[in-house]
Enzyme design. Structure first.
Site, mmCIF file in Angstrom:
data_model
loop_
_atom_site.group_PDB
_atom_site.id
_atom_site.type_symbol
_atom_site.label_atom_id
_atom_site.label_comp_id
_atom_site.label_asym_id
_atom_site.label_seq_id
_atom_site.Cartn_x
_atom_site.Cartn_y
_atom_site.Cartn_z
ATOM 1 N N LYS A 11 49.774 38.239 37.238
ATOM 2 C CA LYS A 11 48.773 38.119 36.163
ATOM 3 C C LYS A 11 49.104 39.079 35.005
ATOM 4 C CE LYS A 11 45.101 39.162 38.631
ATOM 5 N NZ LYS A 11 45.579 39.426 39.991
ATOM 6 N N ARG A 39 35.786 38.436 39.444
ATOM 7 C CA ARG A 39 36.372 38.482 40.790
ATOM 8 C C ARG A 39 35.402 37.962 41.842
ATOM 9 N NH1 ARG A 39 40.484 42.547 40.031
ATOM 10 N NH2 ARG A 39 41.716 42.987 41.893
ATOM 11 N N ARG A 43 57.964 46.006 45.814
ATOM 12 C CA ARG A 43 57.634 46.717 44.573
ATOM 13 C C ARG A 43 57.259 48.175 44.879
ATOM 14 N NH1 ARG A 43 52.982 43.927 41.190
ATOM 15 N NH2 ARG A 43 51.594 45.257 42.354
ATOM 16 N N ARG A 60 50.239 53.479 43.061
ATOM 17 C CA ARG A 60 48.779 53.513 42.994
ATOM 18 C C ARG A 60 48.228 53.853 44.376
ATOM 19 N NH1 ARG A 60 47.324 47.824 40.305
ATOM 20 N NH2 ARG A 60 45.950 47.746 42.103
ATOM 21 N N ARG A 103 43.045 44.064 50.167
ATOM 22 C CA ARG A 103 42.864 43.503 48.825
ATOM 23 C C ARG A 103 43.085 41.991 48.842
ATOM 24 N NH1 ARG A 103 46.974 47.275 46.010
ATOM 25 N NH2 ARG A 103 46.985 45.750 44.344
HETATM 26 P P1 ADP Z 1 45.081 44.003 41.947
HETATM 27 O O1 ADP Z 1 46.478 44.422 41.667
HETATM 28 O O2 ADP Z 1 44.679 44.172 43.388
HETATM 29 O O3 ADP Z 1 44.737 42.670 41.408
HETATM 30 P P2 ADP Z 1 43.497 45.462 39.945
HETATM 31 O O4 ADP Z 1 44.335 46.435 39.223
HETATM 32 O O5 ADP Z 1 43.033 44.262 39.204
HETATM 33 O O6 ADP Z 1 44.194 45.094 41.295
HETATM 34 O O7 ADP Z 1 42.205 46.194 40.545
HETATM 35 C C1 ADP Z 1 42.317 47.322 41.398
HETATM 36 C C2 ADP Z 1 40.990 47.588 42.083
HETATM 37 O O8 ADP Z 1 39.977 47.761 41.097
HETATM 38 C C3 ADP Z 1 40.483 46.444 42.953
HETATM 39 O O9 ADP Z 1 41.032 46.479 44.251
HETATM 40 C C4 ADP Z 1 38.980 46.729 42.948
HETATM 41 O O10 ADP Z 1 38.636 47.794 43.801
HETATM 42 C C5 ADP Z 1 38.742 47.198 41.523
HETATM 43 N N1 ADP Z 1 38.395 46.075 40.616
HETATM 44 C C6 ADP Z 1 39.134 45.627 39.554
HETATM 45 N N2 ADP Z 1 38.519 44.598 38.954
HETATM 46 C C7 ADP Z 1 37.381 44.382 39.637
HETATM 47 C C8 ADP Z 1 36.313 43.450 39.530
HETATM 48 N N3 ADP Z 1 36.314 42.504 38.574
HETATM 49 N N4 ADP Z 1 35.287 43.519 40.421
HETATM 50 C C9 ADP Z 1 35.269 44.441 41.374
HETATM 51 N N5 ADP Z 1 36.245 45.350 41.555
HETATM 52 C C10 ADP Z 1 37.294 45.331 40.703
#
Ligand code: ADP
Length: 252
Positions: free
Chosen positions: A13, A88, A127, A139, A150
């Site tokens: 994404k 989400r 990665r 991270r 996740r």
């Molecule tokens: P990923 O690489 O898992 O898609 P992101 O960088 O988008 O991760 O998000 C990291 C973390 O931030 C998620 O695992 C969650 O804890 C939190 N998070 C991000 N966006 C949302 C959302 N829209 N709703 C709830 N939690 C979120």
């Protein structure tokens, strides 16, 4: 242009969002990045979110909805945005619908990156290993155990959004396992303006309709372009060739 990119962690994404913002002059709104910034800055939101994120669980809907509501009102988001990591959950999608409706805005498309979870897990593990080899700090939630959580959170809470947007006729799915440029091309094809030449492939037309329109066009132009000629009135113009007169007569 206002888009949502939908797909599990590691689906690409972020990569596609970067390309889309450059191409369309819009901004990328990543709730993950915003939350990490809040954690780093030690804001009240960050303090609340940190442990939840470290466990790979989802931050409460009201927190992320408030962040997004504030963000889409900033001037740089006026030209459009690509949402990455938001919504989400179905309640987040419903909240987004309300936020947009209140502002008289609408989404152009929801792009779903479809991926194979088994391959995805290996991709992200690779990665993480590469980052470690380069001495970069991963991270806190980028470790194989949290990653599984996740992915599970995605499957149960986020994947149903595909159905939500499909029922609104907004979902465009692309194969996220293809090479980056192929994924990009597939997305562009979905975003190309609708029309008979969309994607260079003309929409098939009904055979009868095509024939009819050709005939009508010929008739119409014949009527418009050919006024009654001297030959038709039985008069010959000086210097007029015989065979040419005959051809005109047959065609008229
Ligand atoms: P990923 O690489 O898992 O898609 P992101 O960088 O988008 O991760 O998000 C990291 C973390 O931030 C998620 O695992 C969650 O804890 C939190 N998070 C991000 N966006 C949302 C959302 N829209 N709703 C709830 N939690 C979120």
């Amino acid at each position: 242009m206002r888009l949502i990119l939908l797909g599990p962690p590691g689906a690409g994404k972020g990569t596609q969002a970067q390309r889309l913002i450059a191409k369309h002059g819009i901004v990328q709104l990543s709730t993950g990045d915003m939350l990490r910034a809040a954690v780093a800055a030690g804001t009240p939101v960050g303090l609340r979110a940190k442990s939840i994120m470290d466990r790979g669980e989802l931050v409460p809907d009201d927190v992320v909805v408030a962040i997004i509501a504030e963000r889409i009102d900033r001037p740089d988001a006026k030209r459009g945005f690509v949402l990455d990591g938001f919504p989400r959950t179905v309640p987040q999608s419903e909240a987004l619908d309300r936020l947009l409706a209140e502002r008289g805005l609408r989404l152009d498309a929801v792009i779903e990156l479809k991926v194979d979870e088994g391959i995805l897990l290996r991709r992200i593990e690779k990665r993480i290993a590469e980052m470690a080899a380069r001495g970069e700090k991963a991270r806190a939630d980028d470790n194989p155990d949290v990653l599984k959580g996740r992915l599970a959170a995605y499957r149960t809470q986020t994947a149903p959004l595909a159905g939500y947007y499909a029922s609104k006729g907004m979902l465009k799915s692309v194969d996220g396992m293809a090479p980056i440029d192929k994924v990009a091309a597939a997305i562009d094809l979905h975003l190309a303006p609708a029309g008979p030449l969309r994607g260079k492939v003309a929409k098939p037309r009904k055979a009868g309709a095509a024939k009819r329109s050709k005939r009508t066009a010929r008739k119409g132009s014949a009527r418009r372009k050919r006024p009654v000629t001297a030959a038709k009135r039985g008069k010959k113009r000086p210097g007029q060739r015989k065979n040419r007169t005959r051809r005109r007569l047959t065609r008229a």
